[in-house]
Design a protein around this motif. Structure first.
Motif, PDB file in Angstrom:
ATOM      1  N   TYR A 233     -23.500  15.057   7.159  1.00 45.85           N
ATOM      2  CA  TYR A 233     -21.900  14.999   7.789  1.00 45.85           C
ATOM      3  C   TYR A 233     -21.193  15.719   6.596  1.00 45.85           C
ATOM      4  CZ  TYR A 233     -23.286  11.818  11.422  1.00 45.85           C
ATOM      5  OH  TYR A 233     -23.790  11.339  12.473  1.00 45.85           O
ATOM      6  N   LYS A 234     -21.004  17.020   6.916  1.00 46.83           N
ATOM      7  CA  LYS A 234     -20.201  17.635   5.710  1.00 46.83           C
ATOM      8  C   LYS A 234     -18.781  17.568   5.566  1.00 46.83           C
ATOM      9  CE  LYS A 234     -23.004  22.094   6.756  1.00 46.83           C
ATOM     10  NZ  LYS A 234     -23.258  23.329   7.110  1.00 46.83           N
ATOM     11  N   MET A 235     -18.160  16.845   6.814  1.00 53.65           N
ATOM     12  CA  MET A 235     -16.682  16.590   6.538  1.00 53.65           C
ATOM     13  C   MET A 235     -16.446  15.243   7.448  1.00 53.65           C
ATOM     14  SD  MET A 235     -13.536  17.597   5.165  1.00 53.65           S
ATOM     15  CE  MET A 235     -13.795  19.622   5.397  1.00 53.65           C
ATOM     16  N   ILE A 236     -16.062  14.435   6.579  1.00 55.08           N
ATOM     17  CA  ILE A 236     -15.596  12.945   7.372  1.00 55.08           C
ATOM     18  C   ILE A 236     -14.168  12.600   7.056  1.00 55.08           C
ATOM     19  CG2 ILE A 236     -18.065  12.494   7.626  1.00 55.08           C
ATOM     20  CD1 ILE A 236     -17.361  10.214   5.259  1.00 55.08           C
ATOM     21  N   ALA A 237     -13.683  11.562   7.596  1.00 54.49           N
ATOM     22  CA  ALA A 237     -12.370  10.575   7.303  1.00 54.49           C
ATOM     23  C   ALA A 237     -12.915   9.605   6.541  1.00 54.49           C
ATOM     24  CB  ALA A 237     -11.770  10.412   8.558  1.00 54.49           C
ATOM     25  N   PRO A 238     -12.104   9.039   5.782  1.00 58.54           N
ATOM     26  CA  PRO A 238     -12.380   7.645   5.302  1.00 58.54           C
ATOM     27  C   PRO A 238     -12.673   6.558   6.118  1.00 58.54           C
ATOM     28  CG  PRO A 238     -10.157   8.615   4.595  1.00 58.54           C
ATOM     29  CD  PRO A 238     -10.482   9.507   5.509  1.00 58.54           C
TER      30      PRO A 238
ATOM     31  N   VAL B 228     -16.614   8.265  17.425  1.00 59.25           N
ATOM     32  CA  VAL B 228     -15.517   9.361  16.841  1.00 59.25           C
ATOM     33  C   VAL B 228     -15.994   9.776  15.892  1.00 59.25           C
ATOM     34  CG1 VAL B 228     -13.227   8.947  15.381  1.00 59.25           C
ATOM     35  CG2 VAL B 228     -13.713   7.639  17.473  1.00 59.25           C
ATOM     36  N   LEU B 229     -17.062   9.381  15.167  1.00 62.21           N
ATOM     37  CA  LEU B 229     -17.775   9.969  14.079  1.00 62.21           C
ATOM     38  C   LEU B 229     -18.471  11.198  14.509  1.00 62.21           C
ATOM     39  CD1 LEU B 229     -18.768  10.382  10.738  1.00 62.21           C
ATOM     40  CD2 LEU B 229     -20.566   8.881  11.975  1.00 62.21           C
ATOM     41  N   ASP B 230     -19.150  11.172  15.597  1.00 66.86           N
ATOM     42  CA  ASP B 230     -20.287  12.071  16.129  1.00 66.86           C
ATOM     43  C   ASP B 230     -19.461  13.109  16.971  1.00 66.86           C
ATOM     44  OD1 ASP B 230     -22.296  10.976  14.936  1.00 66.86           O
ATOM     45  OD2 ASP B 230     -22.609   9.519  16.396  1.00 66.86           O
ATOM     46  N   GLU B 231     -18.389  12.632  17.571  1.00 68.25           N
ATOM     47  CA  GLU B 231     -17.832  13.598  18.752  1.00 68.25           C
ATOM     48  C   GLU B 231     -16.429  14.294  18.479  1.00 68.25           C
ATOM     49  OE1 GLU B 231     -18.202  11.748  22.692  1.00 68.25           O
ATOM     50  OE2 GLU B 231     -20.263  10.823  22.178  1.00 68.25           O
ATOM     51  N   LEU B 232     -15.766  13.719  17.703  1.00 66.43           N
ATOM     52  CA  LEU B 232     -14.291  14.140  17.260  1.00 66.43           C
ATOM     53  C   LEU B 232     -14.269  14.772  15.956  1.00 66.43           C
ATOM     54  CD1 LEU B 232     -11.853  11.293  18.753  1.00 66.43           C
ATOM     55  CD2 LEU B 232     -12.609  13.471  19.638  1.00 66.43           C
ATOM     56  N   PRO B 233     -13.485  15.855  15.854  1.00 68.08           N
ATOM     57  CA  PRO B 233     -13.114  16.412  14.591  1.00 68.08           C
ATOM     58  C   PRO B 233     -12.388  15.546  13.760  1.00 68.08           C
ATOM     59  CG  PRO B 233     -12.147  17.711  16.310  1.00 68.08           C
ATOM     60  CD  PRO B 233     -12.607  16.444  16.923  1.00 68.08           C
ATOM     61  N   VAL B 234     -12.403  15.668  12.508  1.00 62.80           N
ATOM     62  CA  VAL B 234     -11.849  14.708  11.422  1.00 62.80           C
ATOM     63  C   VAL B 234     -10.336  14.606  11.695  1.00 62.80           C
ATOM     64  CG1 VAL B 234     -11.237  14.550   8.971  1.00 62.80           C
ATOM     65  CG2 VAL B 234     -13.505  15.233   9.581  1.00 62.80           C
ATOM     66  N   ILE B 235      -9.774  13.185  11.835  1.00 58.46           N
ATOM     67  CA  ILE B 235      -8.626  12.973  12.293  1.00 58.46           C
ATOM     68  C   ILE B 235      -7.822  12.506  10.795  1.00 58.46           C
ATOM     69  CG2 ILE B 235      -6.835  11.445  13.572  1.00 58.46           C
ATOM     70  CD1 ILE B 235      -9.220  10.949  15.405  1.00 58.46           C
ATOM     71  N   THR B 236      -6.710  13.454  10.834  1.00 62.85           N
ATOM     72  CA  THR B 236      -5.908  13.047   9.469  1.00 62.85           C
ATOM     73  C   THR B 236      -4.356  13.016   9.652  1.00 62.85           C
ATOM     74  OG1 THR B 236      -5.718  13.774   7.039  1.00 62.85           O
ATOM     75  CG2 THR B 236      -5.863  15.455   8.701  1.00 62.85           C
TER      76      THR B 236
ATOM     77  N   SER C 119     -17.339  -1.047  16.133  1.00 62.51           N
ATOM     78  CA  SER C 119     -17.900   0.105  15.545  1.00 62.51           C
ATOM     79  C   SER C 119     -18.742   0.746  16.269  1.00 62.51           C
ATOM     80  CB  SER C 119     -18.793  -0.583  14.622  1.00 62.51           C
ATOM     81  OG  SER C 119     -19.841  -1.685  15.195  1.00 62.51           O
ATOM     82  N   ALA C 120     -18.969   0.573  17.638  1.00 60.64           N
ATOM     83  CA  ALA C 120     -19.623   1.774  18.479  1.00 60.64           C
ATOM     84  C   ALA C 120     -18.541   2.594  18.790  1.00 60.64           C
ATOM     85  CB  ALA C 120     -20.026   1.020  19.680  1.00 60.64           C
TER      86      ALA C 120
ATOM     87  N   MET D   4     -18.189   3.095   7.418  1.00 57.62           N
ATOM     88  CA  MET D   4     -18.940   1.930   7.939  1.00 57.62           C
ATOM     89  C   MET D   4     -19.697   2.422   8.815  1.00 57.62           C
ATOM     90  SD  MET D   4     -19.036  -0.850   6.662  1.00 57.62           S
ATOM     91  CE  MET D   4     -19.794  -2.616   6.927  1.00 57.62           C
ATOM     92  N   SER D   5     -19.564   3.752   9.973  1.00 57.76           N
ATOM     93  CA  SER D   5     -20.362   4.082  10.754  1.00 57.76           C
ATOM     94  C   SER D   5     -21.443   4.803  10.177  1.00 57.76           C
ATOM     95  CB  SER D   5     -19.400   5.137  11.432  1.00 57.76           C
ATOM     96  OG  SER D   5     -18.583   4.489  12.334  1.00 57.76           O
ATOM     97  N   LEU D   6     -21.249   5.519   9.185  1.00 60.40           N
ATOM     98  CA  LEU D   6     -22.593   5.978   8.349  1.00 60.40           C
ATOM     99  C   LEU D   6     -23.276   4.876   7.835  1.00 60.40           C
ATOM    100  CD1 LEU D   6     -20.586   9.050   6.615  1.00 60.40           C
ATOM    101  CD2 LEU D   6     -22.549   9.107   8.386  1.00 60.40           C
TER     102      LEU D   6
END
Length: 977
Positions: free
Chosen positions: A879-884, A909-917, A903-904, A888-890
């Motif tokens: 995962y080249k770019m993630i949010a903090p 969110v991890l797999d389907e959305l861009p990084v939210i910030t 957590s599902a 836990m998902s990873l």
């Protein structure tokens, strides 16, 4: 209308020219750069001296008009009061236009003479005070002296008497008395003299640029005669007044003399430029258009000031003040009798207002004492290199906020008096409450290293437990104090009642003022609000990351108010119980679907969430070159395990926000921009959710003091079993420092973590926050920094180079500590997963404009050998770019651990959305909500998402709102179980 010898018309014309000079020449003509002698320059100079006449006309006319009045001391006081009033109104206008103000502006309002807000007004008041004595001087000799004082600087070209540009006290004093002499002499107007003076003035002004070029070789003295202080300008002004004084122009309107006073207040402290700041949009337009705009604005200001002044003087209260001043100074003559009379007046005033004065003094003492009580030492450390004596620091540096706290106490007392009509009750209750608040804060600081904040009020429900903690002596003292105060109040109200009458109208006003004042605290943390802008500009920094320091510099009362308004996040559309139940059912099914493919529970697993202070790979910084790689081990490790970049919402700070997101899965981007979740949200949540609740034990380790970000309360509300920090009842056993560093090393953090791993019985969650690489980076902590010599355009000077190299040496020590820690956990026969991540970059890359790079830190997730053998670890894509929020998902993916419905949701969110910030971290002001970043660091707008992505985004936002700011409908489900 009958002609009378007044100078009202010259006053109006002078004010018009003076304002025009400020609008056009000071604000706009400065953009006209002329470096050579030319007809254009000469023309501009001639135009300029016409507007420069305005200041001279104003001052001389004021001297002319005030000389006709009999009570100069009364006029001096009136001018001073009017200056305060005008400054107050002007400051309010400027604030509403710009949302900018500071403590200097506040002091300047109420201390216009001491602060010399307008040197001309200061000179005018001094001239009026001196007028009774100057009347005794022969006008003939006085005029000769005054003209000589004007002529000498003009001839010499040296500002010997500090006239400056004319806006000065000496120049005002001289011109004022020239006006006085003009009024007494009543000389006839001479057209020949005027024409001759104008010719000489124009000749000097137009020839001076050429002379400057010939004599000096540059334009350094080109504007020598283009000034209000020029002898010719002053004499022309005198002649103009002689002709204008006989033209009837509202000569009975004494209010006209206040127009230039208001204009001078506006000119002072650049208030005029602020009020007409939109003129900057006209820069570059034609001079004629700028000039016409300036004339229009000057006329509007004159008319508005005249109207406001006339209305003001119609008020009965204003008329009474003016009459009282006239009566008081009517028989002035500097004798022993007059001095005694003034002393009697002052003593009578103090006696008549003694109760209010005593109230103010007592409130100030209590306010000042409350600041001091927030400190457990005699010094206060502002940063790593600045330490001050707490008494002097509070008295001088934080004086404004001591006064603000004083005002708050007085308002409360006045409010109670308006409601109860009981003076002693109001005063003693307010004073007692302030003492109790101060003592309570002091006790909490002693035991918990933090002041009382609104979240602590929830503890009132457990008052029995709190009383048990206080001890018998404290309870007895509290009861005794209450009995004494009640007895004293009853005694004073009966035996010494204070007969102070407050009308119903005044009572209502006091109630409204107090309610309005304190209700403003509800907007103090709303970015963009006027209350927020006012407090931040005045220097009120809430210091949410360090509540104790906030109480030290703001006082306990203001710091408490800073934390009252918790604007968590806006309510999303369609939020309801029905909506949340549908979301629960949706992700409960998603969880079941995921769990059919997974075999592990948390059982005996140990998960370490390791925040590495300021860790970020320096090789991503553009145009930075290092002699050696400071993190070779971590770099190689990241190639063989789940790893990549984390998009941080902070740069140079914001640790707790990243920690909060990592522990909860809730995203800072959805929250209000001013919210610090740890101090403003979690402290008021008794059962705040965190991933730590999935484990049998939860431990927090921070090898530093525990006061920052209210971590003691936060971890308790997250359900942690213990928090290890310096000074806690759970000691940091292993303590190492490197070279001269003020912080304990990463080795300290990891060795204490090993102890907790070995002590684990069942599943355990460890939240580790290191301190080794925390700022400052300019204290020469480490040896051998030259090993990581820095170069390139990113290193702008030797100071920056020193900080970069210091930081690199810290990364080197982190790299070694991580290597040793990985080797140790690999030798332990327990399933251990270690999440390593940097919270933000250090704030040392000053000239790096790449916003995305400044928010990218590094992470990896490592499962030890035992975990890989027993949990059936799979290889996942990088995962080249993630949010903090994704950690836990990873971990769940890497350890094949079953999910909860919550957590599902996070895995989707991890797999389907861009990084939210946050919008701030993304460098965007366009998005109305959180910002989104692609893997490549590009902004992605909400409208760019697919319909399924939008649905997922909204579900995530609804869940976060329900868990933090909403009705917590999901708490009654198995959503997080």
């Amino acid at each position: 209308m009958k002609k009378t010898h007044t100078a009202h018309l010259s006053l109006i014309i002078g004010t018009l020219l003076m304002l025009l000079d400020q609008f056009f020449w000071t604000s706009h003509a400065k953009h006209i750069h002329i470096s050579k002698v030319s007809t254009l320059m000469s023309t501009l100079q001639v135009q300029h001296i016409i507007t420069l006449l305005g200041l001279d006309l104003v001052i001389i006319s004021l001297g002319y008009i005030y000389s006709k009045r009999e009570n100069s001391l009364s006029d001096a006081v009136k001018t001073w009061l009017y200056t305060i009033f005008t400054g107050f109104i002007a400051t309010i206008i400027c604030f509403f236009l710009t949302k900018e103000i500071d403590t200097n502006a506040i002091y300047s309002i109420f201390l216009p003479i001491i602060r010399n807000v307008s040197p001309v007004i200061t000179g005018l008041i001094l001239s009026l005070i001196c007028y009774p004595f100057m009347q005794k001087v022969n006008n003939k000799y006085l005029k000769f002296i005054l003209l000589a004082l004007l002529l000498i600087p003009t001839l010499s070209g040296t500002d010997l008497l500090g006239y400056s540009d004319g806006y000065s006290i000496p120049f005002t004093f001289i011109l004022f008395y020239l006006g006085v002499i003009e009024a007494s002499e009543e000389k006839r107007f001479s057209i020949i003299s005027l024409i001759l003076l104008c010719f000489i003035n124009v000749l000097c002004v137009t020839m001076m640029p050429l002379c400057s070029k010939i004599v000096h070789g540059d334009m350094s003295t080109a504007l020598r005669f283009t000034t209000s202080t020029s002898f010719m300008e002053v004499m022309i002004a005198c002649l103009l007044i002689r002709v204008l004084r006989n033209i009837p122009f509202f000569n009975n309107w004494t209010s006209i003399r206040y127009i230039p006073l208001a204009s001078l207040v506006l000119i002072g402290a650049d208030r005029l430029k602020t009020i007409v700041s939109w003129n900057e949009d006209l820069v570059g337009k034609s001079a004629a258009k700028l000039f016409r705009q300036g004339v229009l604005e000057a006329v509007i200001i004159i008319l508005v000031v005249l109207l406001v002044t006339i209305l003001l003087k119609q008020l009965p209260q204003v008329k009474k003040i003016e009459q009282d001043l006239d009566d008081h100074f009517s028989d002035f003559e500097l004798t022993d009798q007059w001095i005694k009379k003034e002393l009697r007046f002052i003593l009578a005033f103090l006696k008549a207002h003694r109760i209010n004065i005593i109230m103010l003094i007592a409130a100030y003492i209590l306010s000042y004492a409350s600041f001091i009580a927030m400190n457990t030492a005699y010094t206060i450390e502002i940063n790593a290199i600045e330490t001050y004596n707490i008494f002097w620091y509070t008295l001088f540096k934080r004086q404004f906020f001591v006064l603000l706290n004083t005002i708050m106490l007085v308002l409360v007392a006045r409010f109670l008096f308006a409601i109860t009509r009981r003076y002693w009750f109001s005063v003693l209750f307010t004073g007692s409450a302030q003492i109790i608040i101060t003592v309570a804060n002091r006790l909490k600081i002693i035991y918990r290293d933090e002041p009382i904040i609104p979240g602590d009020l929830a503890m009132i429900k457990a008052w029995k437990s709190l009383m048990g903690m206080m001890g018998t002596n404290v309870i007895i003292a509290a009861i005794a104090l209450i009995v004494i105060l009640v007895t004293l109040t009853v005694y004073l109200e009966k035996k010494h009642p204070y007969a102070f009458h407050m009308s119903l109208k005044k009572s209502i006003i006091w109630v409204l003022v107090t309610v309005t004042f304190f209700s403003g605290t509800l907007l103090m943390n709303h970015d963009g609000s006027y209350v927020n802008a006012l407090m931040r500009n005045l220097g009120d920094q809430p210091y949410f990351f360090n509540q104790l320091f906030g109480a030290k510099v703001n006082g306990p009362l203001l710091q408490f108010l800073n934390n009252i308004d918790v604007s968590v996040m806006d309510e999303p559309e369609n939020y309801s119980k029905e909506t949340m139940m549908k979301i629960y059912e949706k992700y409960a099914q998603e969880s079941q679907k995921i769990n059919r493919r997974r075999r592990n529970d948390w059982d005996d697993q140990i998960v370490i969430m390791g925040l590495s202070e300021s860790f970020a790979d320096p090789y991503r910084i553009p145009e930075l070159t290092l002699a050696n790689d400071p993190i070779p081990y971590i770099r190689s490790l990241m190639k063989t395990t789940t790893s990549g970049l984390m998009y941080s919402t902070g740069y140079g700070g914001g640790t707790a926000n990243m920690e909060y997101m990592a522990l909860t899965g809730l995203n800072q981007g959805f929250f209000s921009a001013s919210l610090t979740p740890y101090t403003q949200l979690v402290t008021s949540q008794n059962d705040a959710y965190a991933f730590s609740r999935l484990f049998n034990q939860a431990i927090a380790i921070h090898p530093y003091i525990g006061v920052y970000y209210s971590r003691q309360t936060v971890y308790q509300n997250f359900g942690f079993n213990k928090f290890m920090y310096l000074g806690s009842k759970y000691p940091i056993k292993h303590q190492y420092s490197i070279d001269r560093s003020a912080y304990l090393s990463d080795e300290t953090a990891y060795d204490n973590t090993i102890d907790e791993i070995m002590d684990a019985d069942g599943s355990k969650f460890i939240n580790l926050v290191t301190m080794q690489n925390h700022l400052p980076y300019d204290n020469n902590y480490y040896n051998n920094k030259e090993r990581y010599a820095a170069s390139g355009n990113a290193v702008t000077n030797d100071y920056v180079r020193g900080m970069v190299e210091e930081y690199m040496m810290g990364l080197h020590h982190t790299d070694e500590a991580v290597k040793n820690f990985i080797e140790k956990i690999d030798s332990i026969n327990k399933p251990i997963t270690f999440v390593f991540y940097g919270d933000h970059l250090p704030g040392i890359y000053w000239d790096t404009n790449n916003n995305t790079v400044l928010h990218q830190t590094d992470y990896f997730i490592y499962s030890n050998k035992y975990a890989r053998r027993h949990l059936g670890r799979r290889t996942y894509k990088q995962y080249k770019m993630i949010a903090p929020t994704d950690f836990m998902s990873l971990v769940q993916k890497q350890t094949l651990t079953k999910t909860t419905p919550y957590s599902a949701l996070l895995e989707k969110v991890l797999d389907e959305l861009p990084v939210i910030t946050t919008k701030a971290a993304a460098g965007s002001e366009e998005e109305s909500d959180a910002a989104m970043i692609s893997v490549d660091g590009e902004m992605i707008k909400y409208n760019d998402l697919s319909s399924s992505q939008k649905e997922l985004y909204n579900d995530y936002k609804l869940v976060q709102y329900d868990m933090t700011a909403g009705n917590n409908y999901l708490a009654n489900t198995q959503f997080t179980k």
